[in-house]
Design a protein around this motif. Structure first.
Motif: not given
Length: 74
Positions: A47, A51, A55, A58-59
Motif C-alpha cells: 500500500e 492508502d 484506510r 475510515k477505520e
C-alpha cells in the motif's frame, strides 16, 4: 525476375553478434525485467502511504459511528 529473400534483405544484421542484434536483445531483457517487476509489485500488494492514511481514517470513522450507535452503559 526472381530475387531471393536473402539478397533483398540481409538478415545477418539482426544476428546476436551484430550491433543491431545486441540492441534488440538488450531492449528485450529490459522489457522482460519491467514486466516481471510489475507482476512482483502487484502480487505483493504494497500500500502507498496515502492508502494507509485513508484506510486508518475510515477505520477510525467507522469505530466512532459504532460507538455512537452502541454507547457503553455506566
Amino acid at each position: 525476375m526472381i530475387i531471393s529473400l536473402n539478397t533483398a534483405l540481409d538478415l545477418k544484421i539482426f544476428s546476436p553478434s551484430e550491433p543491431i542484434g545486441i540492441l534488440i536483445l538488450l531492449i528485450g531483457l529490459i522489457f522482460s525485467g519491467i514486466i516481471f517487476y510489475i507482476i512482483y509489485a502487484v502480487s505483493t500488494n504494497k500500500e502507498s502511504l496515502e492508502d494507509k492514511k485513508l484506510r486508518t481514517k475510515k477505520e477510525s470513522l467507522q469505530k466512532e459511528k459504532i460507538g455512537k450507535l452502541f454507547p457503553k452503559k455506566k
